[in-house]
Design an enzyme around this catalytic site. Structure first.
Site, short mmCIF file in Angstrom:
data_model
loop_
_atom_site.label_atom_id
_atom_site.label_comp_id
_atom_site.label_asym_id
_atom_site.label_seq_id
_atom_site.Cartn_x
_atom_site.Cartn_y
_atom_site.Cartn_z
N PHE A 55 -1.94 16.04 4.16
CA PHE A 55 -2.23 15.40 2.88
C PHE A 55 -0.96 15.41 2.05
O PHE A 55 -0.42 16.47 1.71
CB PHE A 55 -3.36 16.10 2.14
N ASP A 82 -4.31 5.36 6.32
CA ASP A 82 -4.82 6.57 6.97
C ASP A 82 -5.85 6.13 8.02
O ASP A 82 -5.48 5.78 9.15
CB ASP A 82 -5.42 7.45 5.87
N ARG A 96 1.78 12.26 -9.09
CA ARG A 96 2.24 10.90 -8.81
C ARG A 96 3.71 10.69 -9.22
O ARG A 96 4.40 9.85 -8.66
CB ARG A 96 1.40 9.88 -9.59
N GLU A 127 0.85 -1.21 0.00
CA GLU A 127 0.00 0.00 0.00
C GLU A 127 0.87 1.24 0.00
O GLU A 127 2.02 1.22 0.46
CB GLU A 127 -0.86 0.02 1.28
N ASP A 128 0.29 2.35 -0.46
CA ASP A 128 1.01 3.63 -0.37
C ASP A 128 0.92 4.22 1.03
O ASP A 128 1.91 4.63 1.61
CB ASP A 128 0.49 4.62 -1.43
P1 5GP Z 1 -7.71 4.82 4.37
O1 5GP Z 1 -8.70 3.88 3.79
O2 5GP Z 1 -6.63 4.16 5.19
O3 5GP Z 1 -8.35 5.95 5.13
O4 5GP Z 1 -7.02 5.55 3.17
C1 5GP Z 1 -6.14 4.90 2.35
C2 5GP Z 1 -6.13 5.51 0.99
O5 5GP Z 1 -6.50 6.90 1.01
C3 5GP Z 1 -4.74 5.47 0.42
O6 5GP Z 1 -4.53 4.27 -0.30
C4 5GP Z 1 -4.71 6.71 -0.45
O7 5GP Z 1 -5.23 6.40 -1.72
C5 5GP Z 1 -5.66 7.68 0.23
N1 5GP Z 1 -4.95 8.63 1.10
C6 5GP Z 1 -4.96 8.70 2.44
N2 5GP Z 1 -4.19 9.71 2.88
C7 5GP Z 1 -3.69 10.30 1.78
C8 5GP Z 1 -2.80 11.39 1.59
O8 5GP Z 1 -2.30 12.07 2.50
N3 5GP Z 1 -2.48 11.67 0.30
C9 5GP Z 1 -2.98 10.99 -0.77
N4 5GP Z 1 -2.59 11.37 -1.97
N5 5GP Z 1 -3.81 9.94 -0.61
C10 5GP Z 1 -4.17 9.60 0.66
#
Ligand code: 5GP
Length: 176
Positions: A151, A102, A164, A98-99
């Site tokens: 963010f 959050d 990206r 995963e990237d």
């Molecule tokens: P979660 O489901 O854990 O809340 O969010 C995960 C996804 O939200 C990540 O795979 C990403 O696509 C997006 N995301 C969460 N935080 C960020 C951020 O700070 N920047 C970006 N570009 N995407 C985020």
């Protein structure tokens, strides 16, 4: 948003060093075994690409895509499977890449989908983790960096489809 410019939060060099350490840990943990690496598109593509180059194991690379944030910066609260794996993971060692984690919703939902397919093992590598907003407590087996609740963009991560390609992780600041 045209008036925003990216500032470096984590440099290319810092990322490369951390990836070396993560790849070594993964190679040691799975020594003598094969690994299915699942790259979670689109955000993890650059991290996954650099990571697998350093892992010293036979790798079968797969891609999966789910929708999460749309074009904004807040979570929608649900995920939708947009692209699925091409092969079976039953009985295999699987590493999800995963990237960023959050709230943890995306990876929790993905793990639920993967668990149903009965892998031998299921682990998670994430480049970034934002502890402040984490709701779904998913253990991250191989974590790159813990970051503040900002963010971030770059190194695979986008804002409305842009940034990206940046080789570093950055934050958008009001530009000049
Ligand atoms: P979660 O489901 O854990 O809340 O969010 C995960 C996804 O939200 C990540 O795979 C990403 O696509 C997006 N995301 C969460 N935080 C960020 C951020 O700070 N920047 C970006 N570009 N995407 C985020």
């Amino acid at each position: 948003m045209e008036n925003f410019s990216p500032d470096v939060l984590i440099s290319e060099e810092e990322i490369a060093l951390r990836i070396d350490a993560l790849a070594k840990a993964i190679s040691d943990d799975f020594a003598g075994q094969e690994l299915v690496v699942v790259c979670v598109l689109k955000g993890a593509f650059m991290f996954c690409s650099d990571l697998i180059k350093k892992i010293e194991l036979p790798i079968n690379l797969e891609f999966i895509q789910v929708s999460s944030y749309g074009d904004g910066t807040t979570s929608s609260g649900s995920i939708e499977l947009k692209l699925d794996l091409t092969g079976s993971i039953a009985g295999k060692n699987v590493l999800m890449v995963e990237d960023i984690v959050d709230t943890g919703l995306t990876i929790k939902s993905l793990f639920e989908i993967m668990e149903l397919r009965k892998p031998k093992s299921l682990k998670l590598a994430s480049l970034l983790f934002k502890p402040d907003r984490n709701v779904h407590k998913m253990p991250i087996d191989y974590l790159g960096f813990e970051i503040e609740d900002k963010f971030v963009i770059g190194y695979g991560l986008d804002y409305a489809g842009r940034y990206r390609e940046l080789p570093y992780v950055g934050v958008l600041n009001a530009g000049n």
